[in-house]
Enzyme design. Structure first.
Site, PDB file in Angstrom:
ATOM      1  CB  THR A  28      -0.897  -0.035   1.254  1.00 57.65           C
ATOM      2  OG1 THR A  28      -1.784  -1.140   1.134  1.00 57.65           O
ATOM      3  CG2 THR A  28      -1.722   1.250   1.395  1.00 57.65           C
ATOM      4  CD  GLU A 105       1.446  -1.452   4.556  1.00 60.32           C
ATOM      5  OE1 GLU A 105       1.341  -0.755   3.550  1.00 60.32           O
ATOM      6  OE2 GLU A 105       1.946  -1.035   5.617  1.00 60.32           O
TER       7      GLU A 105
HETATM    8  C1  5RP Z   1       1.362   2.234   4.139  1.00 59.29           C
HETATM    9  C2  5RP Z   1       2.824   2.105   4.139  1.00 59.29           C
HETATM   10  C3  5RP Z   1       3.560   2.607   2.954  1.00 59.29           C
HETATM   11  O1  5RP Z   1       4.319   1.583   2.422  1.00 59.29           O
HETATM   12  C4  5RP Z   1       4.432   3.723   3.369  1.00 59.29           C
HETATM   13  O2  5RP Z   1       3.638   4.722   3.987  1.00 59.29           O
HETATM   14  C5  5RP Z   1       5.193   4.326   2.187  1.00 59.29           C
HETATM   15  O3  5RP Z   1       4.288   4.995   1.362  1.00 59.29           O
HETATM   16  P1  5RP Z   1       4.790   5.781   0.086  1.00 59.29           P
HETATM   17  O4  5RP Z   1       5.291   4.771  -0.887  1.00 59.29           O
HETATM   18  O5  5RP Z   1       3.555   6.515  -0.409  1.00 59.29           O
HETATM   19  O6  5RP Z   1       5.867   6.743   0.516  1.00 59.29           O
HETATM   20  O7  5RP Z   1       3.433   1.617   5.056  1.00 59.29           O
HETATM   21  O8  5RP Z   1       0.804   1.822   5.358  1.00 59.29           O
END
Ligand code: 5RP
Length: 234
Positions: A28, A105
């Site tokens: 995500t 996750e």
């Molecule tokens: C979501 C997550 C994402 O992997 C993390 O926030 C990184 O997000 P982005 O790729 O938009 O920087 O842990 O819960």
């Protein structure tokens, strides 16, 4: 190259870990979304994979791309999960949950033979903790949980602002699992294992965003190209 292009490069490299017939976990966030787009393209071109998304947002994205989806109930063991991170260190210890999906996750990643992290190089740090650590808590007893989290964190040397995540409209952020998120800005988390262990002793804590001993590979894109970090044997 801007950070968006770096995320795309890392996602592209992660496709090297995808093989026909695999069962995949789909992460995500904005970086993982680029990987999902690539899987969608590959599926349209004939790739045969079955995927478990880590959030409602990723499920919706994958479904719109006609990626074959399953659940951990039907498919409890996956080959590879590809996901982003908010921070990672050279030991592939991660902070995750900026997008609020840390619980699913972590469940999906630990149900996989391999977790591949994709990120731009701004995410690579020497010491975790500059990004606020997301902690998923049940709604019941929020204030008690906040106090207990603060107490447990202090015991292991982590002190900082600990607050409930709110949305832009001032209402509490609610996870896909119906829980709240607490964000804890410690600045430096010198002993991530001790902190994680301490946090999990708070009854209201469902999970925390420290992913320790879970990631096998990190693909980090920077101006000078791609760096791949691997845990021995990955
Ligand atoms: C979501 C997550 C994402 O992997 C993390 O926030 C990184 O997000 P982005 O790729 O938009 O920087 O842990 O819960």
């Amino acid at each position: 190259m801007d950070s968006d292009e770096m995320k795309s490069k890392a996602a592209q490299k992660a496709m090297d870990y995808v093989q026909n017939g695999m069962k995949l976990g789909l992460g995500t966030g904005s970086t993982a979304a680029k990987f999902v787009d690539l899987v969608g393209n590959a599926v349209a071109g004939g790739l045969d994979v079955l995927c478990v998304p880590t959030s409602v947002a990723t499920r919706d994205q994958a479904a719109a791309l006609s990626i074959p989806l399953t659940t951990l109930e039907q498919t409890p063991h996956l080959d590879v999960t590809v996901d982003g991170a908010d921070e990672l260190d050279e030991h592939l210890r991660l902070v995750k949950g900026g997008g609020g999906a840390l619980l699913r996750e972590k469940i999906v990643a630990t149900s996989s033979d391999k977790m591949v992290v994709i990120a731009d190089d701004s995410k690579l740090v020497t010491v975790l903790g500059q990004f606020p650590l997301p902690i998923e808590v049940v709604q019941f007893g929020l204030k008690s949980s906040l106090m207990a989290i603060e107490g447990m964190a202090t015991r292991v040397g982590c002190v900082g602002e600990i607050k409930q995540r709110m949305q832009g409209d001032g209402t509490p952020y609610i996870t896909d699992n119906g829980n709240f998120i607490i964000d804890a800005l410690f600045g430096q988390i010198k002993k991530p294992e001790a902190l994680s262990e301490a946090l999990m002793q708070v009854p209201g804590v469902v999970e925390n965003g420290l992913f320790l001993g879970i990631a096998d590979v990190a693909i980090i894109a920077g101006q000078d190209g791609i760096t791949t970090l691997e845990i021995d044997g990955a």
